[in-house]
Enzyme design. Structure first.
Site, PDB file in Angstrom:
ATOM      1  CE  LYS A   6      -3.686  -2.451   2.416  1.00  0.00           C
ATOM      2  NZ  LYS A   6      -4.490  -2.501   3.653  1.00  0.00           N
ATOM      3  NE  ARG A  79      -1.494  -6.605   6.842  1.00  0.00           N
ATOM      4  CZ  ARG A  79      -2.314  -7.446   6.243  1.00  0.00           C
ATOM      5  NH1 ARG A  79      -2.667  -8.575   6.830  1.00  0.00           N
ATOM      6  NH2 ARG A  79      -2.798  -7.171   5.052  1.00  0.00           N
ATOM      7  CG  ASN A  89      -3.032  -3.322   6.957  1.00  0.00           C
ATOM      8  OD1 ASN A  89      -2.923  -2.892   5.820  1.00  0.00           O
ATOM      9  ND2 ASN A  89      -4.022  -4.118   7.321  1.00  0.00           N
ATOM     10  CG  HIS A  92      -4.952  -6.285  -0.440  1.00  0.00           C
ATOM     11  ND1 HIS A  92      -6.156  -6.298   0.233  1.00  0.00           N
ATOM     12  CD2 HIS A  92      -5.090  -7.128  -1.495  1.00  0.00           C
ATOM     13  CE1 HIS A  92      -6.989  -7.111  -0.413  1.00  0.00           C
ATOM     14  NE2 HIS A  92      -6.360  -7.629  -1.466  1.00  0.00           N
TER      15      HIS A  92
END
Length: 126
Positions: A6, A79, A89, A92
């Protein structure tokens, strides 16, 4: 499993760190359209580049990613090591095989993949 680092992960320069673990965003998250955070999620995901890839492995990808909520993730997972907030976080991962197929289809063309069959797999997995 479809994987996307992300924008916060890209901005923080974590693509290389994640790699050590060996269609438009609105359509990608269409299943969440009725959730109160959907508009914010789409805005966030469009705020910068993402690094898309596909990982394969029996039972290992989710373990490498960690839980959606970083607080529930084990140390040694992406994570667990690099995140503190569920909304940021950094990565994905598809939650089901069906979603993985759909998400991979949004981001990649079939001819972009190379078929690879590891001969030792039959000796490791039943």
């Amino acid at each position: 499993t479809f994987i996307a680092i992300k924008p916060d992960g890209v901005q923080r320069g974590l693509c290389g760190e994640v790699m050590k673990f060996i269609q438009p965003m609105k359509q990608h998250y269409l299943d969440l359209k009725d959730m109160p955070f959907y508009a914010g999620l789409c805005k966030y995901m469009a705020s910068g580049p993402v690094f898309a890839m596909v990982w394969e492995g029996e039972g290992i990808v989710k373990m490498m990613l960690g839980e959606t909520n970083p607080a529930d993730s084990k140390p040694g997972s992406i994570r667990g090591d690099f995140c503190i907030n569920i909304g940021r976080n950094i990565i994905h991962g598809s939650d089901t095989l069906e979603n993985a197929k759909m998400e991979i289809g949004l981001w990649f063309k079939g001819e972009e993949f190379v078929a690879y069959a590891e001969k030792a797999k039959a000796w490791v997995y039943e």
